[in-house]
Design a protein around this motif. Structure first.
Motif, short mmCIF file in Angstrom:
data_model
loop_
_atom_site.label_atom_id
_atom_site.label_comp_id
_atom_site.label_asym_id
_atom_site.label_seq_id
_atom_site.Cartn_x
_atom_site.Cartn_y
_atom_site.Cartn_z
N ILE A 285 13.30 -30.16 -19.98
CA ILE A 285 13.69 -31.23 -20.75
C ILE A 285 14.68 -32.27 -19.82
CG2 ILE A 285 15.20 -32.32 -22.53
CD1 ILE A 285 14.46 -29.91 -24.32
N ILE A 286 15.61 -31.43 -19.13
CA ILE A 286 16.39 -32.46 -18.11
C ILE A 286 15.82 -32.71 -16.99
CG2 ILE A 286 18.30 -31.88 -16.73
CD1 ILE A 286 19.50 -29.87 -18.67
N GLN A 287 14.74 -32.18 -16.46
CA GLN A 287 13.93 -32.50 -15.24
C GLN A 287 13.26 -33.47 -15.62
OE1 GLN A 287 15.06 -30.98 -12.50
NE2 GLN A 287 14.14 -32.80 -11.50
N THR A 288 12.43 -33.45 -16.65
CA THR A 288 11.70 -34.67 -17.22
C THR A 288 12.42 -35.85 -17.39
OG1 THR A 288 10.29 -32.78 -18.38
CG2 THR A 288 9.83 -35.13 -19.12
N LEU A 289 13.68 -35.69 -18.00
CA LEU A 289 14.54 -37.06 -18.39
C LEU A 289 14.89 -37.58 -16.99
CD1 LEU A 289 15.64 -38.25 -20.83
CD2 LEU A 289 17.42 -36.65 -20.59
N ASP A 290 14.92 -36.60 -16.06
CA ASP A 290 15.61 -37.30 -14.87
C ASP A 290 14.37 -38.07 -13.95
OD1 ASP A 290 17.56 -37.11 -12.83
OD2 ASP A 290 16.39 -35.82 -11.45
N SER A 291 12.99 -37.48 -14.21
CA SER A 291 12.00 -38.22 -13.83
C SER A 291 11.86 -39.69 -14.62
CB SER A 291 10.61 -37.66 -13.51
OG SER A 291 10.88 -36.37 -13.70
N THR A 292 11.84 -39.52 -15.84
CA THR A 292 11.82 -40.49 -16.79
C THR A 292 12.52 -41.79 -16.23
OG1 THR A 292 11.55 -39.08 -18.43
CG2 THR A 292 11.98 -41.32 -19.11
N VAL A 293 13.90 -41.48 -15.88
CA VAL A 293 14.63 -42.52 -15.27
C VAL A 293 14.04 -43.25 -13.95
CG1 VAL A 293 16.89 -42.93 -14.49
CG2 VAL A 293 16.72 -41.37 -16.23
N LEU A 294 13.49 -42.29 -13.06
CA LEU A 294 12.91 -42.74 -11.97
C LEU A 294 11.55 -43.60 -12.48
CD1 LEU A 294 13.32 -40.02 -9.52
CD2 LEU A 294 14.34 -42.05 -9.46
N PHE A 295 10.84 -42.99 -13.29
CA PHE A 295 9.53 -43.43 -13.45
C PHE A 295 9.54 -44.76 -14.21
CE2 PHE A 295 4.97 -42.96 -14.99
CZ PHE A 295 4.55 -42.37 -13.88
N LEU A 296 10.45 -44.99 -15.08
CA LEU A 296 10.49 -46.16 -15.98
C LEU A 296 11.38 -47.22 -15.04
CD1 LEU A 296 11.34 -45.02 -19.52
CD2 LEU A 296 9.07 -45.35 -18.55
N GLY A 297 11.65 -46.98 -14.01
CA GLY A 297 12.09 -47.84 -13.31
C GLY A 297 13.49 -48.52 -13.67
N ILE A 298 14.27 -47.52 -14.36
CA ILE A 298 15.75 -48.06 -14.83
C ILE A 298 16.68 -47.93 -13.84
CG2 ILE A 298 17.79 -47.22 -16.06
CD1 ILE A 298 15.64 -45.82 -17.87
N PRO A 299 17.23 -49.46 -13.27
CA PRO A 299 18.28 -49.39 -12.25
C PRO A 299 19.18 -48.24 -12.15
CG PRO A 299 18.11 -51.31 -13.58
CD PRO A 299 17.21 -50.33 -14.48
N SER A 300 19.47 -47.72 -10.83
CA SER A 300 20.22 -46.65 -10.75
C SER A 300 21.57 -46.74 -11.25
CB SER A 300 20.28 -46.41 -9.18
OG SER A 300 20.79 -47.14 -8.54
N ALA A 301 22.04 -47.98 -11.29
CA ALA A 301 23.51 -47.98 -11.75
C ALA A 301 23.41 -47.74 -13.37
CB ALA A 301 23.95 -49.59 -11.63
N GLN A 302 22.19 -48.13 -14.19
CA GLN A 302 22.18 -47.74 -15.43
C GLN A 302 21.71 -46.47 -15.80
OE1 GLN A 302 21.22 -51.59 -15.16
NE2 GLN A 302 23.44 -51.37 -15.08
N SER A 303 21.32 -45.64 -14.76
CA SER A 303 20.50 -44.61 -15.26
C SER A 303 21.40 -43.51 -16.12
CB SER A 303 19.81 -43.79 -13.95
OG SER A 303 20.87 -43.42 -13.17
#
Lengths: 349, 511
Positions: A285-303
């Motif tokens: 769950i945590i790892q998928t969430l981590d990739s989701t942040v990258l994958f959806l292109g959420i700005p790193s400041a907001q991740s």
């Protein structure tokens, strides 16, 4: 049907599948897996590969938490382990020699095991509260790692060492196999022997267990050693990925993510009953969430905000009150949960 | 006694029925409580005592029936409704804040104000006044946690008085008190009774029930058996009404225990000069094959301490232990277990059962600990052992997968007994094995112990109930003030003789 709802892994698995589904809907290539040169690639494969360090640390954390303890030093142990391995490889004449890498790995894991032993000593022999005992190493460990590398970030160029994090076996990443091996070894040791149930007994009621003749000191001490050794292996995979021993960044905050994975998997921080399978799902769950942040292109400041928001939703979904509410909603025709009945009967008696 | 029937009742419960899924917990039960009486509610575990109390205190809703307080019909939906109606409860486990001071606990929520803040001086003064009215002198600024359970209960009663309770419910208040503390509590109960407070008293100790009660209501299996003035209900009649069968069982146990023990050989376990500074003066103890040695003495006399030192639960700093004539070192429970000595602790909840594990896991725990973690006992063998003991001891529910924490006290005790018997001990030490459990379970446990000792098991039996010690044991070791004062043969001693010995033996001579 009823049995599925009641299974303790039901909600963790639902959370994981929901996350994957959201990703797949947002960008269908999330679930595509391609084969190149006999090796599988794709976002899901990356999750399998990158989850390995957290998986190892969370497995150890599960056992420690089952004994009513906690291990905050795992991130620092990762840093030390990476520093030891890279210093040995860096100092040898031939960084590409398999023997050099093997020695480096063994020494690093041994050092991590000794650090775990130190934690266990503080907790069992000196009777220091686990959170305080492991805080010592959490704070001191990174300093020790810097001491080993002489204050710099040691980098190496070693193919066999690099293989741990980026190599492939039977079309899948090596790191994934390391994680699977750890899951199987821990699972077999805990559940095929009596260690699991004795660990739970110690975690639920230490004094009753001692009077029943359980060697609780050995069991608790062993849990910290296992946690230390697994963190050591995790540190090696991390160092292998960057080919560098970065004492300040290796495994930062991993202790908190590991605790989160254990809790998401349904193991209580009060100790006692634990679930290896639950922790495995929690890590994914945590790892998928981590990739989701990258994958959806959420700005790193907001991740971190996004991450925190999703974790909050998952935790609320899994809370006992929410679970019973949803179970009632979805099963009006079913009789009331057997657990509720048992409890009420017990109160009558 | 001013509890004549002319006084209008303060509590009237009529036709109370409460159903739980699959269980009829209370079936058409009437209960009447009058001002100025101490009324005991008697029954085995599961008879419905707790359920009736919870209905009266608003914890459970009732399915049918009516509750009237001082003539007014009431429906309680929460516990605070009942409290507002003047009903206060003091539970076995004190429900106060041990990390607050005595005064804060007594006055909690009713502190005198000064401006926006609390007037602490007045708060403590008023707390002290409430304590004084119960004849208690305590530093109201001391932490509650620093006081004994007995004092904490008295503080809980003071708190009930602050709430101006007309009805005081005392649920097993005496189970962790010693004799002096019980006397103090009873003195206060009599005072309150004379001031017109109605007191509902629940206790497993028959002596105490007869000492303090004016009236007794008996429940069995959720139904009312009857209400009786104390003078019209002799003890054996009460017990027969509670358990619904005759006392022949207990008599049979007593006769099987009274046999001669061959003490010419080597004792199974022999302790010489076993002691620990500040805990127990050096004491000798020997137990022979097939013998039940009772240990008697007041609470705090060193009974538990003696067996804990023997078992290695606490480290002895002097003395030696021999098992079958050979010197052994018992520094940990493990060592004792390796020499086939087992101890069942008096503290069932904290030191006995592992609540979140199942009945089966709890029973197997002792065997598995002895085998070590590497050699797991095969599932088939586990099931066989578990089933054998569930049947032999009559554990209810007879479900190996039930969590032990959900079982009643008596059944938890049976599970613990099973755990120890499964390890095949040669000496079984039972510290208060029957405390706080119902008469039926008590008889089951006593019968099993008597049966095993007749087959050669050596047993040390500790109990606060002296009748029980005399019934079970062939020899009684007596302790007082953390010192062994002597031994008696059970066959030549009666209850009065034992009490007299505990109180007076050795005064001024050996000391």
């Amino acid at each position: 049907m009823t049995a599925v709802y009641k299974h303790r892994l039901f909600w963790p698995i639902v959370s994981l599948l929901t996350l994957i589904a959201i990703n797949a809907i947002a960008r269908p290539q999330f679930i595509t897996i391609t084969m190149r040169d006999g090796e599988l690639y794709g976002a899901l494969i990356t999750i399998l590969r990158d989850s390995a360090p957290l998986m190892l640390v969370a497995l150890g954390m599960t056992i420690v938490i089952a004994t009513r303890g906690i291990d905050l030093s795992v991130g620092a142990i990762m840093a030390v382990s990476g520093a030891v391995a890279l210093t040995i490889i860096d100092g040898s004449g031939d960084p590409d020699a398999l023997a050099t890498v093997l020695i480096a790995v063994l020494v690093a894991v041994l050092v991590a095991l000794i650090l775990g032993m130190w934690n266990g000593f503080l907790v069992t022999v000196l009777g220091i509260q686990p959170i305080v005992a492991t805080l010592v190493l959490m704070l001191a460990g990174r300093g020790a790692a810097l001491l080993i590398t002489g204050g710099k970030i040691t980098t190496v160029n070693s193919a066999p060492f690099k293989w741990m994090s980026s190599g492939y076996m039977v079309a899948l990443p090596v790191a994934f196999f390391i994680a699977v091996a750890a899951i199987i070894v821990i699972g077999v040791i805990e559940r095929r022997t009596a260690l699991g149930v004795l660990t739970e007994a110690v975690g639920i009621n230490p004094e009753a267990s001692r009077l029943a003749g359980v060697r609780s000191r050995g069991i608790i001490w062993g849990a910290y050693m296992v946690s230390g050794a697994l963190a050591g292996v995790a540190g090696l995979i991390y160092a292998s990925r960057t080919s560098a021993a970065d004492a300040n960044n290796a495994g930062v905050f991993i202790e908190l993510y590991a605790i989160l994975a254990v809790v998401l998997g349904g193991t209580s921080l009060n100790g006692g009953k634990f679930s290896i399978a639950g922790t495995v799902v929690g890590v994914f769950i945590i790892q998928t969430l981590d990739s989701t942040v990258l994958f959806l292109g959420i700005p790193s400041a907001q991740s971190p905000v996004f991450f925190g928001f999703v974790v909050a939703v998952v935790v609320v979904l899994q809370s006992p009150r929410m679970r019973s509410g949803l179970a009632n909603l979805s099963g009006r025709l079913r009789p009331r949960g057997a657990g509720v009945q048992d409890r009420e009967k017990a109160e009558v008696a | 006694m001013n509890a004549d029937t002319e006084v209008p009742p303060i509590v009237e419960m009529r036709g109370i029925t409460i159903r739980f899924p699959g269980v009829l917990a209370l079936d058409d039960v009437d209960f009447t409580l009058r001002p100025g009486e101490v009324h005991s509610l008697m029954g085995e575990n599961g008879a419905g005592k707790s359920t009736l109390i919870k209905a009266l205190t608003g914890v459970y809703g009732i399915d049918s029936g009516s509750i009237s307080i001082a003539g007014e019909r009431q429906t309680f939906s929460t516990a605070s409704d009942a409290q507002d109606a003047g009903i206060s409860t003091v539970y076995q486990e004190v429900n106060l804040c041990t990390n607050l001071t005595v005064g804060e606990n007594i006055m909690l929520g009713h502190e005198p104000r000064r401006g926006t803040g609390i007037d602490w001086r007045a708060t403590h003064a008023e707390a002290a006044r409430h304590l004084a009215s119960l004849g208690l002198e305590l530093d109201t600024r001391s932490m509650l946690a620093h006081h004994s359970i007995a004092i904490q209960q008295l503080v809980a009663i003071s708190r009930a008085m602050v709430l101006d309770a007309k009805v005081l419910i005392l649920d097993e208040p005496t189970s962790s008190l010693d004799r002096g503390e019980v006397e103090q509590l009873f003195g206060i109960m009599r005072d309150l009774r004379d001031k017109g407070v109605a007191i509902l008293f629940v206790s497993h100790f028959l002596d105490q029930v007869y000492e303090i009660s004016d009236r007794i209501t008996v429940l069995r299996n959720g139904a009312l058996v009857g209400e009786y003035p104390v003078a019209e209900l002799p003890r054996d009649a009460l017990v027969t009404k509670m358990i619904g069968r005759e006392l022949a069982d207990l008599a049979a146990i007593a006769s099987s225990s009274h046999r001669d023990i061959d003490r010419s050989g080597t004792p199974v376990v022999k302790a010489t000069g076993l002691g620990r500074r500040g805990v127990l003066e050096p004491a000798d103890l020997e137990v022979y094959e097939g013998e039940v040695v009772g240990i008697a003495g007041l609470l705090g006399s060193g009974r538990t301490e003696l067996v804990r030192l023997l078992y290695g639960a606490d480290r002895a700093d002097e003395g030696t232990v021999e098992v079958h004539g050979e010197h052994v070192r018992l520094h940990q429970p493990r060592h004792a277990i390796d020499h086939r000595i087992s101890l069942s602790s008096e503290n069932r909840r904290e030191e006995g059962v592992v609540a979140d594990l199942t009945v089966a896991e709890n029973i197997v725990l002792g065997m598995q600990a002895r085998q070590g973690w590497l050699r797991k006992i095969p599932k088939k063998d586990q099931d066989a052992v578990v089933q054998e003991y569930i049947d032999a001891l009559g554990v209810r529910p007879a479900n190996p997968h039930a969590l032990v924490g959900n079982l009643s006290g008596g059944n938890q005790q049976k599970v613990l007994l099973a755990r120890w018997l499964a390890t095949a001990p040669e000496l079984l030490v039972l510290d208060e094995p029957t405390r706080g459990i119902d008469v039926g379970a008590k008889a089951d446990i006593q019968r099993k112990v008597a049966e095993l000792s007749a087959q050669g098991l050596a047993v040390i039996f500790i109990s606060s109930e002296l009748e029980e010690v005399l019934r079970m044991a062939q020899r009684v070791v007596v302790l007082r003030d953390r010192k062994k004062i002597g031994e008696l043969e059970a066959s030549t001693t009666d209850l009065d003789g034992l009490i007299d010995y505990i109180a007076n033996a050795g005064e001024g001579s050996a000391a």
